[in-house]
Design a protein around this motif. Structure first.
Motif, PDB file in Angstrom:
ATOM      1  N   CYS A  52       8.562   7.713  -4.455  1.00  0.00           N
ATOM      2  CA  CYS A  52       8.646   7.809  -5.914  1.00  0.00           C
ATOM      3  C   CYS A  52      10.022   8.335  -6.326  1.00  0.00           C
ATOM      4  CB  CYS A  52       7.557   8.741  -6.448  1.00  0.00           C
ATOM      5  SG  CYS A  52       5.886   8.111  -6.194  1.00  0.00           S
ATOM      6  N   GLU A  53      10.304   8.236  -7.607  1.00  0.00           N
ATOM      7  CA  GLU A  53      11.588   8.691  -8.126  1.00  0.00           C
ATOM      8  C   GLU A  53      11.801  10.163  -7.793  1.00  0.00           C
ATOM      9  OE1 GLU A  53      14.191   8.364 -12.254  1.00  0.00           O
ATOM     10  OE2 GLU A  53      12.034   7.976 -12.294  1.00  0.00           O
ATOM     11  N   GLY A  54      13.011  10.491  -7.360  1.00  0.00           N
ATOM     12  CA  GLY A  54      13.340  11.866  -7.002  1.00  0.00           C
ATOM     13  C   GLY A  54      13.088  12.200  -5.550  1.00  0.00           C
ATOM     14  N   ILE A  57      13.983   8.075   0.574  1.00  0.00           N
ATOM     15  CA  ILE A  57      13.228   6.905   1.028  1.00  0.00           C
ATOM     16  C   ILE A  57      12.278   7.345   2.135  1.00  0.00           C
ATOM     17  CG2 ILE A  57      13.359   4.587   2.009  1.00  0.00           C
ATOM     18  CD1 ILE A  57      16.203   4.394   0.882  1.00  0.00           C
ATOM     19  N   LEU A  58      11.001   7.051   1.969  1.00  0.00           N
ATOM     20  CA  LEU A  58       9.978   7.399   2.954  1.00  0.00           C
ATOM     21  C   LEU A  58       9.453   6.114   3.591  1.00  0.00           C
ATOM     22  CD1 LEU A  58       7.960  10.015   0.827  1.00  0.00           C
ATOM     23  CD2 LEU A  58       9.860  10.451   2.416  1.00  0.00           C
ATOM     24  N   TRP A  59       9.266   6.145   4.908  1.00  0.00           N
ATOM     25  CA  TRP A  59       8.839   4.969   5.665  1.00  0.00           C
ATOM     26  C   TRP A  59       7.484   5.256   6.315  1.00  0.00           C
ATOM     27  CZ3 TRP A  59      11.939   0.731   5.197  1.00  0.00           C
ATOM     28  CH2 TRP A  59      13.232   0.949   4.712  1.00  0.00           C
ATOM     29  N   TRP A  60       6.563   4.282   6.231  1.00  0.00           N
ATOM     30  CA  TRP A  60       5.164   4.515   6.578  1.00  0.00           C
ATOM     31  C   TRP A  60       4.622   3.456   7.534  1.00  0.00           C
ATOM     32  CZ3 TRP A  60       2.806   8.723   4.037  1.00  0.00           C
ATOM     33  CH2 TRP A  60       3.541   9.264   2.967  1.00  0.00           C
ATOM     34  N   SER A  61       3.659   3.902   8.332  1.00  0.00           N
ATOM     35  CA  SER A  61       2.844   2.996   9.135  1.00  0.00           C
ATOM     36  C   SER A  61       1.477   3.653   9.316  1.00  0.00           C
ATOM     37  CB  SER A  61       3.493   2.704  10.495  1.00  0.00           C
ATOM     38  OG  SER A  61       2.738   1.721  11.187  1.00  0.00           O
ATOM     39  N   GLY A 102       6.701  -7.369 -13.595  1.00  0.00           N
ATOM     40  CA  GLY A 102       5.316  -7.149 -14.021  1.00  0.00           C
ATOM     41  C   GLY A 102       4.625  -6.100 -13.171  1.00  0.00           C
ATOM     42  N   CYS A 103       4.889  -6.131 -11.871  1.00  0.00           N
ATOM     43  CA  CYS A 103       4.286  -5.144 -10.974  1.00  0.00           C
ATOM     44  C   CYS A 103       4.837  -3.743 -11.222  1.00  0.00           C
ATOM     45  CB  CYS A 103       4.533  -5.549  -9.522  1.00  0.00           C
ATOM     46  SG  CYS A 103       3.641  -7.016  -8.979  1.00  0.00           S
ATOM     47  N   ALA A 104       6.098  -3.663 -11.651  1.00  0.00           N
ATOM     48  CA  ALA A 104       6.732  -2.363 -11.871  1.00  0.00           C
ATOM     49  C   ALA A 104       6.432  -1.770 -13.237  1.00  0.00           C
ATOM     50  CB  ALA A 104       8.248  -2.495 -11.706  1.00  0.00           C
ATOM     51  N   ALA A 105       5.879  -2.562 -14.144  1.00  0.00           N
ATOM     52  CA  ALA A 105       5.626  -2.087 -15.509  1.00  0.00           C
ATOM     53  C   ALA A 105       4.604  -0.952 -15.505  1.00  0.00           C
ATOM     54  CB  ALA A 105       5.132  -3.234 -16.381  1.00  0.00           C
ATOM     55  N   TRP A 114       6.292   3.203  -8.197  1.00  0.00           N
ATOM     56  CA  TRP A 114       7.125   3.363  -7.007  1.00  0.00           C
ATOM     57  C   TRP A 114       8.117   2.211  -6.882  1.00  0.00           C
ATOM     58  CZ3 TRP A 114       6.757  -0.630  -3.547  1.00  0.00           C
ATOM     59  CH2 TRP A 114       5.626  -1.438  -3.649  1.00  0.00           C
ATOM     60  N   ILE A 115       7.989   1.200  -7.754  1.00  0.00           N
ATOM     61  CA  ILE A 115       8.908   0.057  -7.695  1.00  0.00           C
ATOM     62  C   ILE A 115      10.125   0.403  -8.554  1.00  0.00           C
ATOM     63  CG2 ILE A 115       9.151  -2.438  -7.934  1.00  0.00           C
ATOM     64  CD1 ILE A 115       6.101  -2.650  -7.821  1.00  0.00           C
ATOM     65  N   LEU A 116      10.997   1.188  -7.981  1.00  0.00           N
ATOM     66  CA  LEU A 116      12.171   1.693  -8.680  1.00  0.00           C
ATOM     67  C   LEU A 116      13.258   0.613  -8.740  1.00  0.00           C
ATOM     68  CD1 LEU A 116      12.189   5.137  -6.857  1.00  0.00           C
ATOM     69  CD2 LEU A 116      11.309   4.646  -9.145  1.00  0.00           C
ATOM     70  N   PRO A 117      14.275   0.797  -9.587  1.00  0.00           N
ATOM     71  CA  PRO A 117      15.322  -0.235  -9.698  1.00  0.00           C
ATOM     72  C   PRO A 117      15.923  -0.633  -8.361  1.00  0.00           C
ATOM     73  CG  PRO A 117      15.535   1.345 -11.487  1.00  0.00           C
ATOM     74  CD  PRO A 117      14.454   1.873 -10.592  1.00  0.00           C
ATOM     75  N   GLU A 118      16.150   0.345  -7.475  1.00  0.00           N
ATOM     76  CA  GLU A 118      16.739  -0.001  -6.177  1.00  0.00           C
ATOM     77  C   GLU A 118      15.771  -0.803  -5.305  1.00  0.00           C
ATOM     78  OE1 GLU A 118      15.583   4.477  -5.756  1.00  0.00           O
ATOM     79  OE2 GLU A 118      16.248   3.099  -7.344  1.00  0.00           O
ATOM     80  N   MET A 119      14.464  -0.580  -5.496  1.00  0.00           N
ATOM     81  CA  MET A 119      13.473  -1.387  -4.780  1.00  0.00           C
ATOM     82  C   MET A 119      13.501  -2.825  -5.301  1.00  0.00           C
ATOM     83  SD  MET A 119      11.634   0.380  -2.481  1.00  0.00           S
ATOM     84  CE  MET A 119       9.883   0.072  -2.411  1.00  0.00           C
ATOM     85  N   LYS A 120      13.576  -2.987  -6.612  1.00  0.00           N
ATOM     86  CA  LYS A 120      13.663  -4.330  -7.184  1.00  0.00           C
ATOM     87  C   LYS A 120      14.873  -5.071  -6.618  1.00  0.00           C
ATOM     88  CE  LYS A 120      11.660  -3.513 -11.780  1.00  0.00           C
ATOM     89  NZ  LYS A 120      11.933  -3.681 -13.219  1.00  0.00           N
TER      90      LYS A 120
END
Length: 237
Positions: A52-54, A57-61, A102-105, A114-120
């Motif tokens: 999330c913002e702030g 970058i977190l990576w998951w499995s 649409g998904c980021a709205a 969690w779909i931040l500008p850098e993710m887009k």
């Protein structure tokens, strides 16, 4: 057994996904970047970014992994009737940017995205490389729903979906799984389960089993026609 959280450096390589934390479930690494090389390396090894913002970058499995087996998607009788009579049109890769927007709205039950500008930006680059794809649902010329994700080998790694009209995101999911099954895919990865996904037929798979499938099928070469922009055939099942 929990392991240390790994701090990533400039190398795109990740520690093995089996070394992820037990709590929080699946947290493997922190840092790095969202370059195309690192993202592709992540997906090829059962890892994805989610933060999330702030936050860094977190990576998951996670273990277990929420997935759709392609013959296990639940389509109720009433949903089948909707699919047959609906005037919605479903397309592939016609409006990727609009789908991710649409998904980021903002959503009524979620305070943040969690779909931040850098993710887009990162996933738009993957789309331009032919690795990230969208499914769109249209009512006439209006985009009313859709989903996007990453596809490598015989896997589609779903990232997010949205809906602005009744059943639109369900249409996207059902049409996608039907298309994937027809084209010899293994499964649709949904990463982390929730009641909506489980109601549609998602199941939990152990991380070990998920990683074994990845190792076996991630290097399959997808046909060139697979993700060309197209309108999908109307539902006929």
């Amino acid at each position: 057994m929990s392991h240390d959280i790994f701090l990533l450096d400039k190398s795109p390589k990740f520690p093995h996904a089996s070394l992820a934390q037990d709590s929080p479930n699946g947290l493997l690494a922190v840092g790095g970047d969202l370059s195309e090389t690192r993202l592709i390396e992540a997906y090829r090894n059962g890892i994805f970014p989610w933060y999330c913002e702030g936050e860094p970058i977190l990576w998951w499995s996670p273990d277990p992994r929420c997935v759709f087996l392609l013959d296990g998607v639940h389509v109720s009788r009433s949903m089948k009737r909707e699919l047959r009579k609906s005037t919605y049109q479903v397309t592939i890769n016609r409006a990727f940017k609009d789908v991710i927007d649409g998904c980021a709205a903002p959503r009524a039950k979620e305070a943040e995205t969690w779909i931040l500008p850098e993710m887009k930006t990162a996933y738009l680059k993957l789309h331009q490389l032919g690795i990230a794809h969208s499914i769109e649902v249209w009512n006439a010329q209006e985009l009313v729903g859709g989903l996007y994700g990453v596809s490598i080998g015989r896997f589609f790694f779903g990232e997010s979906m949205f809906s602005r009209a009744r059943n639109a995101s369900k249409f996207a999911l059902i049409y996608l799984t039907h298309y994937l099954k027809k084209n010899d895919f293994i499964l649709l990865d949904s990463q982390v389960g929730n009641p909506h996904l489980y109601s549609m037929g998602a199941v939990d798979m152990s991380r070990d089993d998920f990683l074994l499938l990845l190792e076996e099928h991630i290097s399959w070469e997808q046909p060139s026609y697979l993700w060309q922009t197209k309108t999908l055939d109307r539902w006929s099942d």
